[in-house]
Scaffold this active site. Structure first.
Site, PDB file in Angstrom:
ATOM      1  N   ASP A  41       0.827  -1.208   0.000  1.00  0.00           N
ATOM      2  CA  ASP A  41       0.000   0.000   0.000  1.00  0.00           C
ATOM      3  C   ASP A  41       0.860   1.257   0.000  1.00  0.00           C
ATOM      4  O   ASP A  41       0.516   2.258  -0.635  1.00  0.00           O
ATOM      5  CB  ASP A  41      -1.002   0.008   1.156  1.00  0.00           C
ATOM      6  CG  ASP A  41      -0.339  -0.061   2.532  1.00  0.00           C
ATOM      7  OD1 ASP A  41       0.900   0.012   2.608  1.00  0.00           O
ATOM      8  OD2 ASP A  41      -1.065  -0.210   3.534  1.00  0.00           O
ATOM      9  N   ASP A  45      -2.422  -1.791  11.385  1.00  0.00           N
ATOM     10  CA  ASP A  45      -1.247  -2.483  11.933  1.00  0.00           C
ATOM     11  C   ASP A  45      -1.510  -2.952  13.356  1.00  0.00           C
ATOM     12  O   ASP A  45      -1.144  -4.069  13.744  1.00  0.00           O
ATOM     13  CB  ASP A  45      -0.027  -1.557  11.916  1.00  0.00           C
ATOM     14  CG  ASP A  45       0.560  -1.385  10.529  1.00  0.00           C
ATOM     15  OD1 ASP A  45       0.177  -2.135   9.611  1.00  0.00           O
ATOM     16  OD2 ASP A  45       1.416  -0.487  10.361  1.00  0.00           O
TER      17      ASP A  45
END
Length: 220
Positions: free
Chosen positions: A69, A91
């Site tokens: 990404d 995350d």
């Protein structure tokens, strides 16, 4: 990390793929969400059922989307503030799922109190390490560096899971989790020291700011 495991090394693979995905109409945020969802599903289905090798391999594969990404964002000229917050949030979710899956197997699969304790320490400190930096930066202070950051954390825990699952022994995961637990505690201390020694860290807050911080802290 070493050059072999650096983002520069993976960029040689991810950059062409990132360009292809952009041409196909995908966005960096879409890839972030997909990678996180896949990591969570893999961690919460494979680790709790004792499939440590395949769980480690699957999470490692989908963790590469964390680099993909970013490559997509750079390829289209830069990311967005929302994308940065989304990436950091995802995350934390993925990390929590990995440790939750492992702590379940440690408790109900192996029945290892020692591994449960180590994994819980890793789970908590992984969130604290990130929070200290975010809160410090929001206050205009410094909290960079430390012994362990997210890439190293993933390498250690996934390597332990893969080796334990691949060879059918417990000690690689036990060793990895205790090494990570100690290193993570050291990192928390290092970041708190960095915050405390930042310029202005010990300056008194105005009464209005101090009251606001206290009120926020006391909220449920």
């Amino acid at each position: 990390m070493s050059g072999l495991l650096s983002r520069e090394t993976f960029a040689k693979i991810t950059n062409p793929l990132a360009s292809a995905l952009l041409r196909a109409g995908f966005t960096p945020d879409t890839v972030t969400i997909f990678g996180t969802a896949a990591s969570v599903v893999a961690a919460l289905t494979l680790f709790p059922t004792g499939h440590l090798f395949w769980g480690g391999m699957a999470v490692w594969l989908f963790a590469m989307f964390d680099m993909l990404d970013g490559a997509m964002a750079r390829a289209r000229g830069g990311g967005t503030r929302f994308g940065a917050v989304l990436d950091a949030t995802c995350d934390r979710v993925a990390d929590g799922a990995v440790f939750a899956g492992l702590v379940w197997w440690a408790a109900f699969g192996w029945g290892s109190t020692s591994l449960v304790v180590a994994t819980l320490i890793c789970m908590i400190t992984s969130q604290v390490i990130s929070y200290v930096k975010a809160r410090a930066e929001a206050s205009g202070l410094r909290a960079d560096g430390g012994l362990i950051e997210r890439p190293e954390r993933l390498i250690i825990v996934l390597a332990g899971a893969i080796f334990s699952g691949g060879f059918g022994v417990q000690w690689p995961l036990h060793t990895a989790m205790w090494v990570l637990a100690v290193a993570s505690l050291v990192t928390v201390a290092q970041r708190m020291h960095a915050v405390r020694t930042s310029p202005g860290a010990l300056d008194l807050l105005p009464n209005s700011d101090a009251g606001q911080d206290t009120a926020e802290t006391n909220q449920p």
